[in-house]
Design a protein around this motif. Structure first.
Motif, short mmCIF file in Angstrom:
data_model
loop_
_atom_site.label_atom_id
_atom_site.label_comp_id
_atom_site.label_asym_id
_atom_site.label_seq_id
_atom_site.Cartn_x
_atom_site.Cartn_y
_atom_site.Cartn_z
N ALA A 391 0.91 -0.79 -0.36
CA ALA A 391 -0.19 0.35 -0.21
C ALA A 391 0.94 1.24 -0.10
N VAL A 392 1.64 0.94 0.65
CA VAL A 392 2.59 2.42 0.52
C VAL A 392 4.16 2.42 -0.19
N LEU A 393 4.03 1.71 -1.11
CA LEU A 393 5.39 1.83 -2.00
C LEU A 393 5.22 2.88 -2.99
N PRO A 394 6.27 3.74 -3.30
CA PRO A 394 6.36 4.11 -4.09
C PRO A 394 6.08 4.22 -5.79
N LYS A 395 6.20 4.37 -6.88
CA LYS A 395 5.96 4.36 -8.12
C LYS A 395 7.52 4.77 -8.39
N PRO A 396 8.27 3.35 -9.19
CA PRO A 396 9.34 3.33 -9.78
C PRO A 396 9.74 4.28 -10.67
N CYS A 397 11.02 4.86 -9.99
CA CYS A 397 11.39 6.76 -10.50
C CYS A 397 11.94 5.88 -12.15
N CYS A 398 11.50 7.11 -13.14
CA CYS A 398 11.82 7.16 -14.60
C CYS A 398 12.61 8.64 -14.39
N SER A 399 13.25 7.62 -15.77
CA SER A 399 14.75 9.06 -16.18
C SER A 399 14.27 9.72 -17.40
N SER A 400 12.69 9.35 -18.28
CA SER A 400 12.48 10.14 -19.29
C SER A 400 11.77 11.96 -18.87
N GLN A 426 2.55 14.44 -12.14
CA GLN A 426 3.30 13.71 -11.31
C GLN A 426 4.85 14.24 -11.24
N GLN A 427 5.21 14.93 -12.50
CA GLN A 427 5.73 15.80 -12.70
C GLN A 427 6.84 16.97 -11.09
N LEU A 428 5.39 17.40 -11.52
CA LEU A 428 5.36 18.43 -10.38
C LEU A 428 6.17 17.91 -8.83
N CYS A 429 4.85 16.64 -8.67
CA CYS A 429 4.81 16.17 -7.48
C CYS A 429 6.50 15.91 -7.13
N TRP A 430 7.41 15.18 -8.64
CA TRP A 430 8.46 14.71 -7.81
C TRP A 430 10.34 15.53 -7.83
N GLN A 431 9.88 16.78 -7.96
CA GLN A 431 10.53 18.19 -8.57
C GLN A 431 9.89 18.44 -6.90
N LEU A 432 8.95 19.31 -6.46
CA LEU A 432 8.79 19.30 -5.03
C LEU A 432 8.68 18.94 -3.94
N THR A 433 9.20 17.21 -3.90
CA THR A 433 9.07 16.45 -3.25
C THR A 433 11.06 16.33 -2.98
N LEU A 434 11.84 16.50 -3.99
CA LEU A 434 12.77 17.06 -4.19
C LEU A 434 13.15 18.35 -3.17
N PRO A 645 16.49 8.36 1.58
CA PRO A 645 15.93 9.30 0.21
C PRO A 645 15.07 9.08 -0.87
N TYR A 646 14.83 9.83 -1.31
CA TYR A 646 14.26 9.89 -2.53
C TYR A 646 15.24 9.48 -3.62
N THR A 647 14.79 8.99 -4.92
CA THR A 647 15.58 8.75 -6.02
C THR A 647 15.64 9.58 -7.36
N TYR A 648 14.42 10.61 -7.45
CA TYR A 648 13.43 10.85 -8.23
C TYR A 648 14.83 11.54 -9.48
N ALA A 649 15.25 11.36 -9.96
CA ALA A 649 15.57 12.94 -11.20
C ALA A 649 15.67 13.41 -11.39
N PRO A 650 16.19 14.88 -11.16
CA PRO A 650 15.87 16.07 -10.72
C PRO A 650 16.06 16.91 -12.09
N ASP A 651 15.08 18.36 -11.75
CA ASP A 651 14.39 19.01 -13.52
C ASP A 651 15.42 20.19 -12.70
N PHE A 652 16.52 20.57 -12.81
CA PHE A 652 16.57 21.40 -12.63
C PHE A 652 15.72 22.83 -13.03
#
Length: 705
Positions: A391-400, A426-434, A645-652
């Motif tokens: 129930a709590v596993l996050p979705k896999p990180c995509c490099s795209s 989801q894109q905005l979620c990843w970057q706000l999370t980072l 830590p979260y391992t999302y690909a950062p979009d600077f």
């Protein structure tokens, strides 16, 4: 197999393993504890798991495994040093195999993405299962090693503790027992599961000197007392008092410590060094970095008293230097000060990425929040669903993400809110999370203590915007001692959260059309949903606060919001109720298997304030250790979450845009912004308004006729 809560991953340097193994072999045959040396004292901090689980950190499986470790057929027991050697060999071998398997898995994964061959697809599931088993075994061996390290001979019996305080310069500490009731109070418990003792004395309260002396108790590390003390000692003594206590013990025992390693003097000297290093490793940023006088006192003592008699002084000075560089250099990032720790951290990131990949088939729909009819708390069955692993596993990180985001960023003011609508939730979620992770990883569990003295209150009104952090008075509701220096990073953390909430509200009320407001409301709701599904509760609650702004809630756009999107608002409120219901709700589930999580700083501070309510002392003046232990357990989850830590690909570029927008609106007056926009008011069409006037005149005319 139980996992290790210390966050030790497979990223150990093999050279370090070989060196430690050689050092262990050299010490075989020596039944006495050696003087403090670099291998024995590397990584003294017990870690968050010690404070959180206490004595339960090491269960019966660890005890039985250690009992059978190193046994030979011809004998029933084995020397402790031989057990260490065998454990080091097993750990080195399992770690080496695990790292090789990780590399093979990564190569196989890349091959599968390119060719998508049937053989590769069939091998991946089997290899994932092997990785999970190998990971559990390595972590279990690390837990056994940790137990052996904490079960060392440097502790003393409890009856020695009063003499340790009053008469540390003589070796009469090995003499007759003394009364300790004036220093420490205990209560008895029934038989524990971890050992065969008929009754166990549990510390209930103690005087400041008694609580400091209990650090030298034989089971202080195994019970989790040392880590709990390092989190909470500021309630009953200052940093200067604690440091002086340790330095006095070292001064009185160091000249005689090397004469006979079996005496209490040597044990106390070694334990003093052990505690001092653990304090530096775990609390340098909150105690030494903010108190230059304290740091200078320690350095001067080491240089003048320790370095000339014991080579461990150089190790302490090097540790202080490394900690200082780490504090001023890359603060907030999950990297340590030395090369070995960097490799360990990198290995943990790789491991966590694999763990996320192993869960790619798990649907996020299992992680679902919804209020039952009415405005009540979350149903019990829904809370149980929350804590299941799937129930709590996050979705896999995509490099795209970075590849697809090809928008050319100009000034954030020129782009405006259009990019928020165009980018995926989801894109905005990843970057706000980072971005949130960067701020969260700079905090320490101690930052959440005594928050009332900083002006932190309920209802998310931490500090008025017109009042700077430097002007906050520490005299009101100060639970720490008056001379105790407190780091105020929590205010910065809460101010950041308030800035995000204000930004959310400002972006919505500045939209000039109702249609665009609906799009932006939907986007923020979807971002918040994605955040709490990924266990970023901080950003989710910040968005909820922005959406619950009084001006935002009265917007006409809510009436035409799609029903499915509007339901997310109720889900967010349910999440908020859940987070406020229990201070340890995010730590439930499988032991030592926490996923990437960012808690709400304000909610956590409120939980700690609730635990701080009431007196800290008993009628006889002794401080309630049971109360302090509970506080330490709650704040320890900060370090637990930081280890994953979260391992999302950062979009600077996108992060830069978000930073600019948040900075622009962080001090905005929402009511003033809303007043300049007609879309924020309910509009009556002109024809309909004219028709209403005519109908009213007609009715009045008929009345007079």
């Amino acid at each position: 197999l139980q996992s290790n809560g210390s966050g030790v991953g497979p990223g150990f340097a093999e050279e370090k393993r070989a060196t430690e193994q050689q050092d262990m072999i050299k010490r075989v045959g020596n039944s006495y504890p050696a003087s403090p040396t670099l291998p024995d004292f590397h990584g003294c901090s017990p870690g968050w798991s010690s404070a959180f689980y206490g004595a339960e950190c090491f269960d019966s499986q660890v005890h039985s495994y250690l009992k059978n470790l190193g046994k030979q057929k011809s004998s029933e027991s084995q020397n402790i040093d031989a057990k260490k050697v065998e454990l080091e060999q097993l750990l080195m071998m399992e770690t080496k195999n695990y790292r090789k398997t990780i590399k093979f898995y990564q190569k196989l994964l890349q091959k599968e993405r390119r060719s998508k061959g049937p053989e590769t697809k069939s091998m991946l599931p089997k290899l994932r299962g092997q990785l999970q088993e190998m990971k559990s075994k390595v972590q279990f061996l690390e837990l056994v090693k940790k137990y052996m390290m904490y079960a060392e001979q440097w502790g003393v019996e409890s009856y020695v503790l009063p003499t340790l305080i009053h008469n540390g310069k003589t070796d009469t500490m090995d003499a007759a027992p003394m009364d300790e009731s004036s220093l420490l109070l205990y209560y008895s418990t029934e038989k524990q599961q971890c050992n065969n003792q008929n009754g166990v004395r549990v510390l209930q309260a103690g005087t400041p000197l008694g609580l400091m002396a209990y650090l030298y108790s034989r089971n202080a590390f195994l019970e989790g007392y040392v880590q709990q003390f390092l989190y909470t000692f500021r309630y009953f003594c200052t940093q200067e008092e604690f440091l002086q206590f340790l330095l006095d013990r070292i001064s009185s025992t160091l000249p005689s410590a090397s004469l006979d390693p079996s005496t209490s003097l040597t044990k106390i000297c070694n334990r003093s060094f052990y505690i001092l290093q653990a304090w530096i490793e775990d609390c340098y940023s909150v105690d030494f970095a903010t108190n230059t006088d304290l740091l200078a006192t320690l350095k001067e003592f080491i240089s003048s008293k320790v370095a000339s008699l014991n080579g461990y002084g150089e190790r302490l000075l090097s540790l202080l230097e490394d900690a200082s560089v780490g504090k001023s250099g890359s603060a907030g990032q999950c990297s340590s000060v030395d090369k070995c720790e960097e490799e360990r951290e990198e290995g943990r990131k790789t491991l966590h990425s694999l763990c996320k990949k192993l869960s790619e088939d798990v649907s996020r729909k299992n992680f679902y929040w919804k209020l039952s009819k009415g405005v009540g708390p979350i149903a019990q069955y829904q809370r149980e669903r929350l804590h299941t692993g799937s129930a709590v596993l996050p979705k896999p990180c995509c490099s795209s993400f970075t590849e697809e985001s090809s928008v050319s960023f100009a000034r954030a003011d020129e782009v405006g809110p259009f990019l928020l609508i165009e980018c995926g939730a989801q894109q905005l979620c990843w970057q706000l999370t980072l971005l949130q992770q960067e701020v969260f990883h700079k905090c320490h569990p101690v930052h959440f203590l005594n928050s009332r003295a900083l002006g932190v209150k309920d209802k998310c009104v931490a500090v008025p915007k017109t009042v700077s952090a430097d002007t906050v008075s520490l005299k009101v509701c100060n639970l720490f001692l008056s001379k105790c220096i407190q780091d105020q990073y929590l205010l910065q953390l809460l101010k950041n959260a308030d800035s995000v909430s204000t930004w959310v509200a400002a972006e919505i009320v500045t939209c000039h059309t109702t249609k665009r407001q609906v799009s932006l409301l939907s986007k923020f709701l979807l971002i918040a949903k994605c955040c709490y599904e990924q266990r970023n509760f901080a950003t989710a609650m910040q968005i909820l606060t922005g959406l619950e702004n009084l001006i935002v809630r009265q917007l006409p756009a809510w009436k035409i919001l799609p029903a499915k999107v509007a339901e997310i608002m109720e889900e967010l409120k349910a999440v908020e109720v859940f987070l406020k219901s229990d201070s340890l709700c995010l730590m439930e589930g499988d032991r030592f298997k926490t996923l990437p999580t960012i808690p709400s700083a304000h909610v956590l501070a409120m939980h700690v304030q609730q635990l701080e309510t009431g007196g800290f002392t008993m009628t006889n003046g002794a401080h309630k250790w049971t109360k302090l232990r509970n506080i330490a357990k709650v704040v320890s989850q900060v370090h637990a979450f930081q280890e994953n830590p979260y391992t999302y690909a950062p979009d600077f570029k996108l992060q830069s845009y978000l930073r600019q927008r948040i900075t622009r609106f962080k001090d905005a007056d929402i009511s003033a912004l809303a007043a300049d926009n007609c879309a924020n008011f309910h509009q009556i069409p002109a024809e309909k308004h004219s028709r209403k006037i005519q109908d009213t005149l007609r009715r009045m005319k008929a009345t007079f006729q």
